[in-house]
Motif scaffolding. Sequence first.
Motif: not given
Length: 117
Positions: A29-34, A37-51
């Motif tokens: 409960s003290s952590y932001r959760m996110s 995703r990472q597709a082949p050959g691509k960098e990891r990217e943020l999809v969604a986050l919740i405080t």
Amino acid sequence: VQLVESGGGLVQPGGSLGLSCAASGFTFSSYRMSWYRQAPGKERELVALITSGGGTINYADFVKGRFTISRDNAKNTVNLQMNSLKPEDTAVYYCNAARLQPGDAYWGQGTQVTVSS
């Protein structure tokens, strides 16, 4: 500390899939959760986050209106409901827990989502 994702799989374009991440070993409960995703050959990217308390939710533009993030602090879980899936949503999806102070973060092992006919 453990973050265990589940719910990935193969789905047809336009279909839906729900991901879940079960957390243990820390004060969830003290952590932001996110979700990232990472597709082949691509960098990891943020999809969604919740405080930590669920009061703020943000989505990447490419999933707005299609994906919904939620958390249950009583069950130490964070979910990602994915609707209207597209082939370009194919990736390994990762759960992330983070807090600014003292600046620690944890990652799950990832779950594969494949959108294909």
